[in-house]
Design an enzyme around this catalytic site. Structure first.
Site, PDB file in Angstrom:
ATOM      1  N   GLU A  87      12.686  -3.680  -9.532  1.00 18.41           N
ATOM      2  CA  GLU A  87      14.142  -3.824  -9.354  1.00 18.41           C
ATOM      3  C   GLU A  87      14.653  -2.929  -8.232  1.00 18.41           C
ATOM      4  OE1 GLU A  87      16.037  -3.108 -13.101  1.00 18.41           O
ATOM      5  OE2 GLU A  87      15.781  -5.196 -13.724  1.00 18.41           O
ATOM      6  N   LYS A  88      13.845  -1.969  -7.817  1.00 22.59           N
ATOM      7  CA  LYS A  88      14.261  -1.129  -6.688  1.00 22.59           C
ATOM      8  C   LYS A  88      14.621  -2.015  -5.488  1.00 22.59           C
ATOM      9  CE  LYS A  88      12.890   2.005  -3.249  1.00 22.59           C
ATOM     10  NZ  LYS A  88      12.373   1.025  -2.296  1.00 22.59           N
ATOM     11  N   ASP A  89      13.822  -3.064  -5.291  1.00 24.46           N
ATOM     12  CA  ASP A  89      14.113  -4.039  -4.223  1.00 24.46           C
ATOM     13  C   ASP A  89      14.729  -5.268  -4.892  1.00 24.46           C
ATOM     14  OD1 ASP A  89      12.691  -2.640  -1.877  1.00 24.46           O
ATOM     15  OD2 ASP A  89      11.221  -2.608  -3.475  1.00 24.46           O
ATOM     16  N   GLN A 117      15.122  -8.550  -3.066  1.00 22.92           N
ATOM     17  CA  GLN A 117      13.812  -9.191  -2.886  1.00 22.92           C
ATOM     18  C   GLN A 117      13.397  -9.915  -4.176  1.00 22.92           C
ATOM     19  OE1 GLN A 117      10.272  -7.350  -0.864  1.00 22.92           O
ATOM     20  NE2 GLN A 117       9.758  -6.784  -2.944  1.00 22.92           N
ATOM     21  N   ARG A 155       8.211   5.218   1.679  1.00 20.57           N
ATOM     22  CA  ARG A 155       8.889   5.851   2.812  1.00 20.57           C
ATOM     23  C   ARG A 155       9.267   7.301   2.538  1.00 20.57           C
ATOM     24  NH1 ARG A 155      12.113   1.246   5.680  1.00 20.57           N
ATOM     25  NH2 ARG A 155      10.719  -0.451   5.179  1.00 20.57           N
ATOM     26  N   GLY A 172       5.611   4.171  -8.903  1.00 20.08           N
ATOM     27  CA  GLY A 172       6.433   2.954  -9.047  1.00 20.08           C
ATOM     28  C   GLY A 172       5.547   1.712  -9.010  1.00 20.08           C
ATOM     29  N   HIS A 173       4.649   1.664  -8.040  1.00 17.98           N
ATOM     30  CA  HIS A 173       3.725   0.523  -7.948  1.00 17.98           C
ATOM     31  C   HIS A 173       2.835   0.465  -9.205  1.00 17.98           C
ATOM     32  CE1 HIS A 173       4.173   1.426  -3.475  1.00 17.98           C
ATOM     33  NE2 HIS A 173       4.517   0.166  -3.532  1.00 17.98           N
ATOM     34  N   GLY A 190       0.821  -1.217   0.000  1.00 16.97           N
ATOM     35  CA  GLY A 190       0.000   0.000   0.000  1.00 16.97           C
ATOM     36  C   GLY A 190       0.847   1.257   0.000  1.00 16.97           C
TER      37      GLY A 190
END
Ligand code: AMP
Length: 295
Positions: A161-163, A166, A200, A48-49, A43
């Site tokens: 790709e930011k994470d 992950q 964030r 980006g999302h 959320g």
């Protein structure tokens, strides 16, 4: 206020809170041979999302987005408690990009009364970088993504790709657990000043926000130095850049093999590498990474 019934409709977008209702709906769609794309999120959505949802829309008949702040992947309770919640806005944003299905389960719906991670082994990639600084984080991520893959059974799942770490962990999860899902990495969506979009970022003060483009600027400079400088010199350069800045504390900067995520001290021809960074602006932790043009 969004109604918290099991099923809710916003325009053509269907919203589920209960997994059995979602499973029934998806099984009907699968009988019609619909391709299902899946985008997991926590959320506080941003562009980006939405870029992941658009990628899913391009390649699937149905895009399913989950909004779930997963308690088991937070190692600091204050980080979990402070995680921004903007559900009304998230749903409007998802509607604006023609998302088909949103799943917003409760913690109980996913974990029943056992809010614990399973233990996974991902050939060591889970112990590098974020794994060193966020104990148990990737077990938490893998536990919830595994649960979502079993509920949704998507054909393809999209991760940023930011994470990057992950993304690699989820690829390993699918491979090791033999899950029939195609895991796709999508490029990092940035603001005009280069800062990677992140939920964030909303917690940054104005001064911290103004300072934070240094993160990507430094990654780009490091990437520019890779062909002419020793890796040790690039580490020193990056440390110096952040030592000069009072608002941003460098947690780590690592040059690693793109597949194994093992830190390297020299570059080998034929392999691919990325530079990874984590920075604290006050109590807001920001991460980013960049691929390195070595060959
Ligand atoms: P989160 O809500 O932070 O768990 O992120 C959900 C998904 O969105 C993850 O696959 C993230 O990597 C991805 N994501 C977050 N920020 C960005 C961004 N700036 N660009 C592309 N993908 C992103």
């Amino acid at each position: 206020m969004v109604s918290l019934h099991t099923f809710y409709k916003l325009g053509f977008m269907q919203i589920f809170k209960k997994k059995n209702a979602l499973i029934n709906c998806l099984s009907m769609l699968k009988q019609e041979n619909k391709q299902i794309g899946f985008v997991p999120t926590m959320g506080a959505l941003h562009k980006g999302h939405l870029s992941l949802v658009e990628e899913s829309n391009k390649n699937n008949d149905i895009s399913v987005v989950t909004i779930f702040v997963n308690p088991t992947q937070f190692n600091k309770s204050e980080d979990l408690e402070n995680y921004p919640k903007t559900l009304e806005n998230d749903l409007e944003l998802l509607k604006s990009v023609h998302c088909d299905i949103v799943f917003i389960p409760s913690v109980e719906e996913i974990y029943a009364d056992n809010v614990l991670s399973k233990s996974y082994y991902f050939d060591g990639i889970e112990h590098q970088m974020e794994g060193k600084f966020r104990d148990g984080h990737f077990d938490g991520v893998a536990t919830v993504i595994h649960a979502f893959f079993e509920i949704i059974k998507p054909n393809t799942a999209y991760f940023g790709e930011k994470d990057y770490q992950q993304l690699q962990v989820v690829k390993k999860l699918a491979e090791k657990e033999k899950l029939p899902v195609n895991v796709i990495g999508c490029s990092t969506f940035r603001g005009n000043d280069g800062l990677a979009m992140s939920s964030r970022n909303a917690r940054l003060s104005e001064n911290q926000r103004n300072a934070s483009p240094l993160i990507y600027q430094t990654l780009k400079k490091a990437s520019g130095l890779i062909k002419t400088k020793e890796i040790a010199d690039i580490y020193t350069f990056v440390k110096d850049e952040f030592n000069k800045n009072e608002l941003l504390d460098l947690e780590y900067f690592t040059i690693a093999d793109q597949e194994s995520l093992q830190e390297v001290t020299t570059i080998q021809i034929g392999r691919k590498y990325r530079a990874f960074i984590a920075v604290n602006a006050g109590n807001v932790r920001l991460i980013d990474n960049i691929s390195l043009p070595v060959n």
